[in-house]
Each structure stands twice: as C-alpha cells, then as structure tokens.
Design an enzyme around this catalytic site. Structure first.
Site, mmCIF file in Angstrom:
data_model
loop_
_atom_site.group_PDB
_atom_site.id
_atom_site.type_symbol
_atom_site.label_atom_id
_atom_site.label_comp_id
_atom_site.label_asym_id
_atom_site.label_seq_id
_atom_site.Cartn_x
_atom_site.Cartn_y
_atom_site.Cartn_z
ATOM 1 N N ASP A 96 -18.210 28.530 40.234
ATOM 2 C CA ASP A 96 -17.238 28.925 41.247
ATOM 3 C C ASP A 96 -17.696 29.956 42.274
ATOM 4 O OD1 ASP A 96 -16.014 27.378 39.346
ATOM 5 O OD2 ASP A 96 -14.275 28.667 39.082
ATOM 6 N N GLU B 90 -16.564 32.969 26.915
ATOM 7 C CA GLU B 90 -16.742 32.039 28.037
ATOM 8 C C GLU B 90 -18.173 32.137 28.580
ATOM 9 O OE1 GLU B 90 -14.020 32.846 31.223
ATOM 10 O OE2 GLU B 90 -14.439 30.970 32.272
HETATM 11 C C1 GLC Z 1 -14.214 27.962 35.611
HETATM 12 C C2 GLC Z 1 -15.665 27.528 35.609
HETATM 13 C C3 GLC Z 1 -15.745 26.009 35.537
HETATM 14 C C4 GLC Z 1 -14.986 25.539 34.315
HETATM 15 C C5 GLC Z 1 -13.563 26.085 34.261
HETATM 16 C C6 GLC Z 1 -12.875 25.840 32.925
HETATM 17 O O1 GLC Z 1 -13.547 27.512 36.731
HETATM 18 O O2 GLC Z 1 -16.351 27.997 36.724
HETATM 19 O O3 GLC Z 1 -17.072 25.579 35.490
HETATM 20 O O4 GLC Z 1 -14.949 24.157 34.264
HETATM 21 O O5 GLC Z 1 -13.582 27.478 34.458
HETATM 22 O O6 GLC Z 1 -13.624 26.351 31.871
#
Ligand code: GLC
Length: 429
Positions: free
Chosen positions: A164, A394
């Site tokens: 992101d 995460e």
């Molecule tokens: C964030 C991450 C993305 C992922 C999502 C859910 O947006 O950047 O890669 O898929 O979270 O975990």
C-alpha cells in the site's frame, strides 16, 4: 513456545479466522476476504485440510467480475468497523459486493501447488474447473493493466499492488489531485498504532483515485485511459509472470493446447517487458510511472522476486545477491520491504521497511529455484525466527524483530505452516 506449539497456534489462527469457507486476514482491522491473503491462506490450510484449501480459492473466484477481474476485497457481509466499505467503492461488476481493483495474482501458482500435493487426481479436477476463471483473470490483466502491450502490469491504485504505502508510489500519488472525497473517518488507525499506518495525505489520495474510477463506473478501459494513478509495478509483474508459467503447466497437464499456446504468448510478452523495469544504475527492477515515465529510485523487496518470475540471468541474479548481502549487513532480519539505505525507509511503517512473511516465502522460492539455497535458507530462518520471537504479527521490524500491525494474522500463520516452521522441513526431509 516450541515449534509444535507454534504449529498448533498457527492452525488455530486459521480456524479462528475462518468465516465458513473463506478466511479474514485478522479480526478487527480486516474483516473481509482479501484476494492474495486468501491464496496464501490456502497454502496453510493445505498442510492439514486439502479440501478446505480448495474452498478458500474457489470462494475467492465466486467474486470474479463479468470482465474477468478478481477483486482485492469481497464484502460478503457489511461490517461497519472497516473503511472504505462497499458504498464508498460503488462497484457493480460482479456477483458479490467488492472493491474495484485487483491484487497480485498468486492464485495460479498456489493452485498448481495444490495439484502437485495431491496425487489422487481429484485436485486436478478442481483445477480444471478454475482454469477458465484463471484464463479470464490473466487476460483481464493484460488488456486493462497493460493496454499498450508493453509486457509490464500497472496498478491503478497503490492498494492494487498489495504494498500500500511503498515509497515507489509517493511521487505518482502526490500528483493525484485531491477531490470528490468529502469528509471521512478512517477506521484502520483505531485498530492499530497510527505511526505504523499510511499518512492522511496518502489516504486523501487513495480515496480520490477511487472517486475518479467511480466517475467512469469502474469501466476497465476508461480506468486504464483516465485513472490519475497508473504505475507499472515489478511486484505484480513478477508475480503475474510466475503465475503464467504455473498456469501453462496446468493447461498442459489438462491437455488444453489452445490455452497453452495463448499463455506461451503472454509469457514471452512479459519476459520482454520486464526488462524495461530494470534500473541500470541501481541494478534492480523498479516501478515506472506510466503517466510521467519516471522510474522509482529505490530497491524494494519486489526486486528480489525476479528469480521467482524465472528471470535468472547472471546479471540479474548477481546484482540481487549483492543487494541481498548488503542489506543483510544492515538489518537483523531480511527482507525489509524497502532498502534501509534509502532515505524513505521506515522500519515500522507498513510497506516502507517492515518484513512480511509471504514476501520472504516468494523470494526464497525463487532463489532456491535459481540454485541459491543458502540465501533461500537465510530467508526461511529469519522468517521462522521472527515468528518464534514475536508471534503471528502482520509484519515485523527488520531491526528489532518486533511484531507490528494486526496480530493473529492469517497469512503469517499460513506461511509458518507451509514453509517457515522447522517441523514442516523435518517432515519434508
Ligand atoms: C493491507 C496490505 C495488503 C493486504 C491487506 C489485508 O492492505 O497492504 O497487502 O492484502 O492489508 O491483509
């Protein structure tokens, strides 16, 4: 915790996050089905429940749009704790309410893995049922994310890259005019520390891009033509190139000669295009803004996915090994999402520095396939070490190993089960 206990915890995380056939990334922060999260999760389920692994992927494809796109989020139920929800996206492209763009297409690769893990032939039947979906999705990427046939895939939104707030998007994002967004309230910063999340200026632009796409009803050709953000991404490009090689193998196993021929054409196009992302001075593949022509100037973790994409020429591999060793001399845990020698590096802010388990898994796979077992093993050991020390976070600080962002995270648990857990390698040995 012992490795066996960690295996057990990882399984319980997947089971706990299971919503009845699909899995949410983590409770609170991400309450829906995410595209590439689900696909990695399938790898985790496959270590103890093959059928459930297939369900995960099949449910993802239930949300495929009429034009072939497989969305990045499926909103199977409304959850007010998440923003931006279905009403902000305003899409109408498929059978399930969803976001309006895609995410890195790892599915064909994982489907091939699921087939290889099951000698009974049943998995191949399930793969056969999904082959048309995969063909349509891949063809959609080529048509609408590479409209000029350059052999590289662009993302129309930083979120489409799955990475992101990567520094590579900064300049293109700054060029997006903030408009048509109205007042809004973010929810992510109420679940986790704002210091680890994107800034408000970024968020305003994330929403402005969505508004611009909504204004053309998410028509994919119009989006490709007019979207204020259109940046070729080495991450999506490499994952897609790799996925096409796996799709080709599936098509061949299934005796689909026409499809196989078409996929061979896609592979040649992508192999040629990938070269245009090579930054001569940096000696790495980088993002290229398709609107301004500007190249990014930093080494992101996606550069290390070239071998995973099958690009293992001496110049590429040698340059990546040199970057790998330089970065390994800087941080305690590999692979930071952005070069620690770059001014934009931040060890705890999401995609501007932290280590992500599933990226390590893909990089290591490519290095191992290119014959570099030592570096592949270093990535596996670092990933396992991070999880053993800090749990199923995460993402992790490359410097201290601290876990950050959401906790009890599905893809971290899945990657542990499928790859990073020492018990897994002991079984395999
Ligand atoms: C964030 C991450 C993305 C992922 C999502 C859910 O947006 O950047 O890669 O898929 O979270 O975990």
């Amino acid at each position: 915790m012992s490795h066996a206990e960690l295996d057990q915890t990882a399984k319980s995380i997947l089971i706990e996050n299971d919503q009845g056939g699909y899995t949410i990334p983590t409770k609170g922060l991400y309450p829906y089905q995410w595209n590439w999260d689900s696909v990695f999760v399938a790898l985790g389920f496959a270590t103890f429940d093959q059928d459930r692994a297939w369900r995960e992927v099949e449910m993802l494809f239930e949300g495929q749009w009429r034009d072939g796109m497989v969305p990045h989020i499926l909103f199977r139920k409304d959850d007010p704790s998440y923003f931006p929800g279905p009403s902000v996206w305003g899409t109408d492209g498929g059978p399930i309410p969803s976001s309006g763009h895609s995410q890195p297409p790892v599915a064909a690769t994982v489907i091939r893995d699921l087939v290889n893990a099951d000698p009974s032939g049943k998995a191949l039947e399930r793969a056969a049922a999904l082959l048309p979906n995969l063909m349509n999705w891949h063809s959609w990427f080529l048509t609408y994310r590479d409209p000029k046939g350059l052999g590289v895939l662009a993302v129309i939104h930083p979120w489409e890259s799955g990475r992101d707030n990567l520094p590579d998007w900064d300049e293109a994002l700054r060029a997006v005019e903030v408009k048509d967004i109205g007042p809004y309230e973010r929810k992510d910063t109420s679940h986790v520390d704002p210091a680890m999340r994107p800034h408000k200026e970024d968020y305003d632009r994330y929403l402005s891009i969505m508004a611009a796409c909504r204004a053309v009803d998410w028509d994919p050709a119009e989006v490709a033509r007019t979207c204020p953000f259109f940046v070729a991404d080495p991450g999506v490009t490499f994952i897609f190139l790799r996925a096409n090689r796996d799709l080709l193998s599936l098509a061949e196993q299934l005796g689909k000669t026409e499809e196989a021929e078409e996929i061979r054409g896609w592979i040649s196009r992508m192999e040629a295009g990938a070269r245009t992302l090579w930054h001569e001075e940096l000696k790495a593949h980088v993002a290229v803004d398709q609107r301004s022509g500007k190249m990014a100037d930093g080494v992101s973790s996606a550069a290390f996915l070239a071998p995973y994409a099958g690009l293992t020429g001496d110049e590429t591999l040698g340059a990546l090994q040199a970057h790998f060793d330089r970065i390994a001399g800087k941080v305690r845990y590999l692979m930071p999402s952005y070069d620690p020698d770059h001014q934009s590096y931040e060890p705890l802010r999401y995609w501007r520095g932290p280590v992500w388990a599933m990226i390590n898994y893909m990089i290591a796979r490519g290095f191992a396939e290119a014959g570099d077992l030592a570096r592949a093993e270093k990535l596996r050991a670092d990933t396992g070490g991070l999880i053993a020390a800090s749990g199923f976070a995460e993402y992790f600080s490359p410097e201290t190993g601290a876990g950050a962002g959401g906790g009890t995270f599905s893809w971290t648990a899945a990657i542990w089960l499928a790859w990073a857990s020492p018990s897994h390698t002991q079984q395999a040995a």
